[in-house]
Every structure is written in C-alpha cells, then in structure tokens.
Design a protein around this motif. Structure first.
Motif, PDB file in Angstrom:
ATOM      1  N   LEU A   1       0.807  -1.219   0.000  1.00 26.11           N
ATOM      2  CA  LEU A   1       0.000   0.000   0.000  1.00 26.11           C
ATOM      3  C   LEU A   1       0.839   1.268   0.000  1.00 26.11           C
ATOM      4  O   LEU A   1       0.303   2.363  -0.208  1.00 26.11           O
TER       5      LEU A   1
ATOM      6  N   SER B   1      -2.035   3.192  -5.553  1.00 28.57           N
ATOM      7  CA  SER B   1      -3.069   2.178  -5.680  1.00 28.57           C
ATOM      8  C   SER B   1      -3.401   1.894  -7.139  1.00 28.57           C
ATOM      9  O   SER B   1      -3.458   2.808  -7.970  1.00 28.57           O
TER      10      SER B   1
ATOM     11  N   PHE C   1      -4.070  -4.370  -6.072  1.00 24.96           N
ATOM     12  CA  PHE C   1      -5.168  -4.999  -5.333  1.00 24.96           C
ATOM     13  C   PHE C   1      -5.185  -6.508  -5.576  1.00 24.96           C
ATOM     14  O   PHE C   1      -5.409  -7.289  -4.645  1.00 24.96           O
TER      15      PHE C   1
ATOM     16  N   THR D   1      -6.763  -0.456   2.864  1.00 28.83           N
ATOM     17  CA  THR D   1      -7.091   0.406   1.733  1.00 28.83           C
ATOM     18  C   THR D   1      -6.593   1.805   1.997  1.00 28.83           C
ATOM     19  O   THR D   1      -6.531   2.263   3.138  1.00 28.83           O
ATOM     20  N   ASN D   2      -6.248   2.479   0.929  1.00 31.33           N
ATOM     21  CA  ASN D   2      -5.763   3.845   1.095  1.00 31.33           C
ATOM     22  C   ASN D   2      -6.914   4.796   1.370  1.00 31.33           C
ATOM     23  O   ASN D   2      -8.004   4.597   0.919  1.00 31.33           O
TER      24      ASN D   2
END
Length: 227
Positions: free
Chosen positions: A163, A167, A172, A226-227
């Motif tokens: 991360l 992204s 992912f 997640t960002n």
C-alpha cells in the motif's frame, strides 16, 4: 534403573515379627541429590531474564512449526497463549490505522473488532470441535488456532508494504493473492495440528469452521488495508 530393597513390617496382617521383602526400581534420572521426584531445575530460583528468554524461545519454536507444519504434537504438548496474544495485538495495532483519510474515528472499533473476532471466533471453533468429540483440551485448541494466525499476520505486513505504492488494480490483485495464500497456509497448518483430534467421519465438520474462521480474518485484512 536403580534397584532399592524394600522391607515392610506386617504387624497387622501377618504374624508378629515377620517382614515382606522386595525390590523397587526407580529411574536413574528421577533422583537428584538423593531425593526422588525432584525436578532438574527450580524455576523459583531461576533469574527473570532466563525465564523470559526461555519463554520467548518456546514461542519462536512454535512459530517455526507453524511455518513448516510437520511435527503435529508440538503445539499440543505445552500450550501457551503468549504467541496468540502477540499476534492478535500486532494485527489490531496495524489494522486500527488502516481506515480512510476522511474517517475521524480513532481506530478503537477496529482494534476491538480484531480482538472479538480472534478470541470469540477461536472459542466458538474450539467448542464446535469439542462437541464433535475432539480429544484435545479447550486451551490446546485455542493455542493452535492463535499460533496459526502467523501466516495471516505475515500477509497483513506484506499488504501494508504494498500500500505504500500508488493504488492500482494490479496491486489490489497482488494483495488479494497474498491474503488468500495466508488464509490457505493458516488453515492447512491448523488442520495438521488439530486433524488427528477428530474421528475420521467428522473431520470435515471440524475443518469447515476453521477455514471460515481464517477466511473472515483474511477478508478483514483485505478490506481494511485500503488507502
């Protein structure tokens, strides 16, 4: 083996003045300073540093057996909850700061969420195993389930490192793959240690909740990184 001559006076059951003679064998390793049953060392006299290092070494050995699950009885012989506590605390600390930038929450719910899922989940899986007739103790099962969180913890660390980059769909997919590998690894390791505790006809019923337990934690890793 040391042989010790044993003489008993039969004043009550035998004739007065009669003796019963025999020999009793005592393992040579069970005597210390002429006393039977003495341990090889006294932990009360052991320095704190030596105790801590010995416990850390035992935890590290169990981690090694989780990474390479070949010895089935290692985690069951001398169970402890130090390893599961360290893994659970580490995962909770990492996940509590993984929310979105717009989230003003201090991360408390995420921290509690990890603890509830890990400990309550492992207890439910253990109760299921016991109800199916498992022949291991409650804390032995919780110990194995907790130590087998190591692959999922490693997957969490890798996902957090990924991360750091920008992204993208490819990243992912990589994080998803890493998390699933950790899930499969954790499930396999736990079944190696706990598989023999169930009867052959009930192993599937015992393994299914274990896989569901680690899948929920792995999905928690994906959804919170997640960002």
């Amino acid at each position: 083996m040391d042989s010790t001559k044993l003489e008993m006076y039969e004043g009550d059951t035998g004739s007065p003045g009669s003796y019963v003679e025999g020999e009793m064998e005592v393992p040579a390793g069970s005597t210390r300073s002429g006393q039977i049953g003495q341990p090889d060392f006294n932990t009360l006299d052991e320095p704190i540093r030596a105790t801590v290092l010995r416990d850390l070494k035992a935890v590290g050995t169990k981690f090694g057996h989780v990474l390479f699950p070949k010895e089935k009885k290692t985690l069951l012989k001398e169970w402890d909850l130090w390893g599961p506590l360290m893994l659970c605390t580490f995962m909770a600390m990492i996940l509590q700061g993984s929310g979105s930038a717009d989230d003003v929450n201090d991360g408390g719910p995420e921290f509690a969420e990890v603890f509830v899922i890990v400990w309550v989940g492992s207890m439910i899986v253990t109760l299921n195993s016991k109800l199916l007739g498992g022949n291991i103790s409650f804390f032995q099962s919780v110990c194995v389930l907790g130590y087998c969180l190591l692959p999922t913890t490693i997957a969490l660390i890798i996902c957090r490192i990924i991360l750091l980059a920008e992204s993208s769909d490819l990243l992912f997919f990589i994080r998803f793959t890493v998390s699933m590998v950790g899930f499969v690894w954790a499930t396999y390791a736990s079944t190696v240690f706990l598989g023999d505790s169930q009867k052959s006809g009930r192993k599937v019923l015992a393994v299914y909740p274990i896989g569901l337990f680690y899948f929920i934690i792995s999905w928690l890793v994906i959804s919170h990184t997640t960002n």
